[in-house]
Design a protein around this motif. Structure first.
Motif, PDB file in Angstrom:
ATOM      1  N   VAL A   1     -67.103   8.049  53.006  1.00 28.83           N
ATOM      2  CA  VAL A   1     -67.195   8.414  51.593  1.00 28.83           C
ATOM      3  C   VAL A   1     -68.474   7.801  51.040  1.00 28.83           C
ATOM      4  O   VAL A   1     -68.649   6.575  51.083  1.00 28.83           O
ATOM      5  CB  VAL A   1     -65.978   7.909  50.803  1.00 28.83           C
ATOM      6  CG1 VAL A   1     -66.103   8.273  49.325  1.00 28.83           C
ATOM      7  CG2 VAL A   1     -64.686   8.487  51.376  1.00 28.83           C
ATOM      8  N   LEU A   2     -69.378   8.638  50.540  1.00 32.22           N
ATOM      9  CA  LEU A   2     -70.658   8.152  50.027  1.00 32.22           C
ATOM     10  C   LEU A   2     -70.556   7.920  48.532  1.00 32.22           C
ATOM     11  O   LEU A   2     -70.147   8.811  47.778  1.00 32.22           O
ATOM     12  CB  LEU A   2     -71.756   9.166  50.323  1.00 32.22           C
ATOM     13  CG  LEU A   2     -73.203   8.696  50.068  1.00 32.22           C
ATOM     14  CD1 LEU A   2     -73.577   7.596  51.062  1.00 32.22           C
ATOM     15  CD2 LEU A   2     -74.176   9.860  50.179  1.00 32.22           C
TER      16      LEU A   2
ATOM     17  N   ALA B   1     -77.630  10.064  43.522  1.00 28.97           N
ATOM     18  CA  ALA B   1     -77.715  11.177  44.454  1.00 28.97           C
ATOM     19  C   ALA B   1     -78.088  12.482  43.763  1.00 28.97           C
ATOM     20  O   ALA B   1     -77.810  12.688  42.594  1.00 28.97           O
ATOM     21  CB  ALA B   1     -76.398  11.336  45.190  1.00 28.97           C
ATOM     22  N   ASP B   2     -78.735  13.371  44.493  1.00 29.05           N
ATOM     23  CA  ASP B   2     -79.123  14.678  43.978  1.00 29.05           C
ATOM     24  C   ASP B   2     -78.798  15.734  45.032  1.00 29.05           C
ATOM     25  O   ASP B   2     -78.159  15.442  46.049  1.00 29.05           O
ATOM     26  CB  ASP B   2     -80.603  14.704  43.605  1.00 29.05           C
ATOM     27  CG  ASP B   2     -81.511  14.291  44.757  1.00 29.05           C
ATOM     28  OD1 ASP B   2     -81.035  14.260  45.924  1.00 29.05           O
ATOM     29  OD2 ASP B   2     -82.699  14.018  44.505  1.00 29.05           O
TER      30      ASP B   2
ATOM     31  N   THR C   1     -69.488   9.528  42.456  1.00 29.69           N
ATOM     32  CA  THR C   1     -70.628   9.234  41.611  1.00 29.69           C
ATOM     33  C   THR C   1     -70.328   8.000  40.759  1.00 29.69           C
ATOM     34  O   THR C   1     -69.355   7.985  40.000  1.00 29.69           O
ATOM     35  CB  THR C   1     -70.945  10.433  40.694  1.00 29.69           C
ATOM     36  OG1 THR C   1     -71.154  11.590  41.503  1.00 29.69           O
ATOM     37  CG2 THR C   1     -72.200  10.163  39.871  1.00 29.69           C
ATOM     38  N   LYS C   2     -71.131   6.947  40.919  1.00 32.88           N
ATOM     39  CA  LYS C   2     -70.950   5.720  40.148  1.00 32.88           C
ATOM     40  C   LYS C   2     -71.274   5.952  38.670  1.00 32.88           C
ATOM     41  O   LYS C   2     -72.167   6.736  38.372  1.00 32.88           O
ATOM     42  CB  LYS C   2     -71.857   4.623  40.699  1.00 32.88           C
ATOM     43  CG  LYS C   2     -71.485   4.145  42.104  1.00 32.88           C
ATOM     44  CD  LYS C   2     -72.455   3.072  42.560  1.00 32.88           C
ATOM     45  CE  LYS C   2     -72.098   2.534  43.936  1.00 32.88           C
ATOM     46  NZ  LYS C   2     -73.068   1.510  44.398  1.00 32.88           N
TER      47      LYS C   2
ATOM     48  N   LEU D   1     -74.636  19.656  40.254  1.00 36.12           N
ATOM     49  CA  LEU D   1     -74.065  20.348  41.407  1.00 36.12           C
ATOM     50  C   LEU D   1     -73.591  19.348  42.451  1.00 36.12           C
ATOM     51  O   LEU D   1     -72.570  19.562  43.099  1.00 36.12           O
ATOM     52  CB  LEU D   1     -75.097  21.295  42.028  1.00 36.12           C
ATOM     53  CG  LEU D   1     -75.342  22.602  41.273  1.00 36.12           C
ATOM     54  CD1 LEU D   1     -76.458  23.380  41.931  1.00 36.12           C
ATOM     55  CD2 LEU D   1     -74.075  23.441  41.209  1.00 36.12           C
ATOM     56  N   PHE D   2     -74.322  18.263  42.596  1.00 39.96           N
ATOM     57  CA  PHE D   2     -73.880  17.219  43.521  1.00 39.96           C
ATOM     58  C   PHE D   2     -72.514  16.692  43.092  1.00 39.96           C
ATOM     59  O   PHE D   2     -71.632  16.450  43.911  1.00 39.96           O
ATOM     60  CB  PHE D   2     -74.886  16.074  43.560  1.00 39.96           C
ATOM     61  CG  PHE D   2     -74.422  14.909  44.398  1.00 39.96           C
ATOM     62  CD1 PHE D   2     -74.566  14.926  45.775  1.00 39.96           C
ATOM     63  CD2 PHE D   2     -73.832  13.811  43.814  1.00 39.96           C
ATOM     64  CE1 PHE D   2     -74.134  13.862  46.547  1.00 39.96           C
ATOM     65  CE2 PHE D   2     -73.401  12.749  44.582  1.00 39.96           C
ATOM     66  CZ  PHE D   2     -73.553  12.774  45.940  1.00 39.96           C
ATOM     67  N   LYS D   3     -72.314  16.527  41.789  1.00 30.70           N
ATOM     68  CA  LYS D   3     -71.052  15.996  41.293  1.00 30.70           C
ATOM     69  C   LYS D   3     -69.887  16.917  41.604  1.00 30.70           C
ATOM     70  O   LYS D   3     -68.743  16.481  41.670  1.00 30.70           O
ATOM     71  CB  LYS D   3     -71.141  15.729  39.785  1.00 30.70           C
ATOM     72  CG  LYS D   3     -72.062  14.562  39.431  1.00 30.70           C
ATOM     73  CD  LYS D   3     -72.116  14.350  37.938  1.00 30.70           C
ATOM     74  CE  LYS D   3     -73.049  13.196  37.595  1.00 30.70           C
ATOM     75  NZ  LYS D   3     -73.153  12.998  36.133  1.00 30.70           N
TER      76      LYS D   3
END
Length: 229
Positions: A82-83, A88-89, A106-107, A216-218
């Motif tokens: 799990v990253l 991140a993008d 996402t932090k 979109l990453f989210k």
């Protein structure tokens, strides 16, 4: 200990407060937890304790999260990764798929989000690693995305692609479109990848006001608007 695990969860982050916070959140759910403060230490620890899941920060000094994940997979580590990242993008998400990562957070991350992500990744891994289905045709349609994500974590891209194509041919499943787009981008099929990402962005824009690559990453993440697989 939760029935989904026999070995610890490895939490990796260069910030001590985050490591401790994640550890408390997971231990409160019954998991055993080990910790590492950088990518190199994570690889070393993982080879010794064989964790059932790794929660891995993206940006760390020295070996970053993607490099650590790539090294873990190269050494035969097959459990979920799990990253977790605040930075991140789209490009990161695509690279992560190539490194066998299909779960993102996402932090800042709430304890409930962390526990859900880990439980979800573990349950998917256990379901398919045990070989409950002998062929793709036996897998219920509602589990095809989960199967594709499992295959991606094992870097079985051809199987994942078939499952995702089956889903996206019949529905506008946002996560499946993004995953299939990432696969095409990884394979150098930029035109097809672009078509899929445009289609995903159009769907995304109808549910979220700003359809940027970061947003979109989210969609890959375990956020409130996400449809669980």
């Amino acid at each position: 200990m939760t029935s989904l695990t026999t070995n610890p969860i490895l939490v990796v982050d260069d910030e001590q407060t985050i490591r401790l916070g994640f550890s408390v959140a997971l231990r409160s759910a019954g998991f055993e937890v080990e910790m590492a403060e950088n990518g190199a230490e994570a690889v070393e620890r993982a080879m010794k304790i064989a964790p059932d899941c790794v929660v891995l920060d993206l940006r760390m000094p020295g070996m970053d999260g993607l490099e650590a994940a790539t090294e873990l997979r190269a050494r035969g580590f097959t459990a979920p990764i799990v990253l977790a990242s605040a930075f991140a993008d789209h490009q990161t998400a695509v690279a992560a798929i190539g490194a066998g990562i299909t779960d993102f957070l996402t932090k800042p991350i709430k304890p409930t989000q962390l526990r859900y992500a880990v439980n979800h990744a573990l349950s998917r891994h256990v379901r398919f690693a045990q070989g409950a289905y002998k062929s793709l045709g036996e897998i219920p349609h509602g589990l095809l995305r989960a199967y594709a994500k499992y295959c991606l974590s094992q870097r079985r891209h051809d199987e994942a692609k078939i499952a995702l194509q089956m889903l996206t041919a019949e529905s506008n499943d946002l996560q499946s479109l993004l995953l299939l787009g990432a696969l095409n981008e990884l394979n150098g099929n930029s035109d097809r990848a672009g078509e899929l990402f445009v289609r995903a962005a159009e769907i995304h824009a109808r549910s979220i006001s700003i359809a940027t690559s970061t947003e979109l990453f989210k969609v890959f993440s375990h956020s409130d608007h996400r449809i669980p697989d």
